[in-house]
Design a protein around this motif. Sequence first.
Motif, PDB file in Angstrom:
ATOM      1  N   HIS A 232     -11.564  16.207 -35.600  1.00 26.26           N
ATOM      2  CA  HIS A 232     -12.917  16.612 -35.220  1.00 26.26           C
ATOM      3  C   HIS A 232     -13.560  15.568 -34.290  1.00 26.26           C
ATOM      4  O   HIS A 232     -14.372  15.926 -33.426  1.00 26.26           O
ATOM      5  N   ASP A 235     -12.635  16.443 -30.829  1.00 26.18           N
ATOM      6  CA  ASP A 235     -13.485  17.508 -30.292  1.00 26.18           C
ATOM      7  C   ASP A 235     -14.810  16.957 -29.767  1.00 26.18           C
ATOM      8  O   ASP A 235     -15.317  17.402 -28.738  1.00 26.18           O
ATOM      9  N   GLU A 236     -15.341  15.983 -30.484  1.00 23.02           N
ATOM     10  CA  GLU A 236     -16.656  15.439 -30.117  1.00 23.02           C
ATOM     11  C   GLU A 236     -16.575  14.448 -28.956  1.00 23.02           C
ATOM     12  O   GLU A 236     -17.346  14.544 -27.992  1.00 23.02           O
ATOM     13  N   PRO A 239     -13.193  16.095 -25.652  1.00 21.48           N
ATOM     14  CA  PRO A 239     -12.889  17.531 -25.708  1.00 21.48           C
ATOM     15  C   PRO A 239     -11.833  17.980 -24.708  1.00 21.48           C
ATOM     16  O   PRO A 239     -11.271  19.076 -24.855  1.00 21.48           O
ATOM     17  N   SER A 267     -10.842  26.693 -32.335  1.00 20.39           N
ATOM     18  CA  SER A 267     -11.262  25.596 -31.460  1.00 20.39           C
ATOM     19  C   SER A 267     -10.079  24.733 -31.049  1.00 20.39           C
ATOM     20  O   SER A 267     -10.256  23.640 -30.522  1.00 20.39           O
ATOM     21  N   TYR A 268      -8.869  25.209 -31.273  1.00 20.12           N
ATOM     22  CA  TYR A 268      -7.646  24.488 -30.931  1.00 20.12           C
ATOM     23  C   TYR A 268      -6.745  25.430 -30.128  1.00 20.12           C
ATOM     24  O   TYR A 268      -6.957  26.648 -30.099  1.00 20.12           O
TER      25      TYR A 268
END
Length: 337
Positions: A232, A235-236, A239, A267-268
């Motif tokens: 995660h 992602d932050e 990205p 989200s992957y």
Amino acid sequence: MEAKVKEQKKAKGKTIKSVFAGIGIILLLIVAGDLISANWRSNPENIEVYKTDNKYIKSGNTQISAHRSGAGIMPEETLMAFENCAENSSFSVDVFEFDLHITKDDVLVLLHDDTLDRTSDSATVFGKEGVRPEDYTYEELHALNMGEKFTDENGETPFEGLGDSAPEEIRILRVEDVLDYLSSKGEYNYIIEIKNGGELGKCGVDILYDVLVERNLLDSVIFGSFNEEVSHYVDEAHPDLMRSATIKEVLEFWTAALTDRKDFNPSYSVLQIPFNMPLRLVANLGTAQVINYAHSHGIAVQYWTINDESDMEYLYSVGADCIMTDYPDKLYNIIYN
């Protein structure tokens, strides 16, 4: 006295029967598992082709990934193993998979386990077991023989006991060194996992990201982590670094695929999932239903760690996008010979 002897013989007989009964149950479970697994294979004709922008979806052109740089052939995640895969005339690979740990002085080194016990002579060099890379500098770790515990298919340990005479090719590797070496040999894709969790893992991500950007390799890497907070964080903070699904996300995908959920929006971009026994008795992730559902949602499907040749053949037949194996030479022969 005679009655006591008879009682002891009777108890001994029950024990023997119990042992044989237990062995029988284990054998039955193994046979049943193999039979169930054999019936959990999809017809390759049921695989569909979808239009996609995901370059890791290969539409039947399965990529060969050297898991831990071909750990079944040479000492895992050493330069010797990478050289064997990159310079071998009898087989080739498309993807290198390897793992990273951060050292005390913030260097990313190649290592799968949390400690150096299983692969190296760390207990001898440092005088204790349970040596963790984050407690030592790269220079200190570089003294280790990373081929100390390697056992080949003949049961031999060709690099055991080399000590200070261990060649550079089986010393611990920095991520920069392996990427520079492979870049000099050709164009490869990479599956890179940072094993640290928490703040160490996040720090490792930042270091890795800078290394990849500097070498213009960001688009060639799929990042992975078993630590959800690290994924995660990617992602932050980064990205543009492509990552694979977390364990929790794989379970969510599995449920969505089984129910053909229409509003599924991951989200992957990549699933890196197992197909080995006994895991596929719990959730068979190697079916046409799973692969089609993933591809229809723009998700590539990559399988680890496939060392059984019949599993290699099957996953290749149903269009696995990538197969990670300790024996890339065997997988190469299945695909190309």
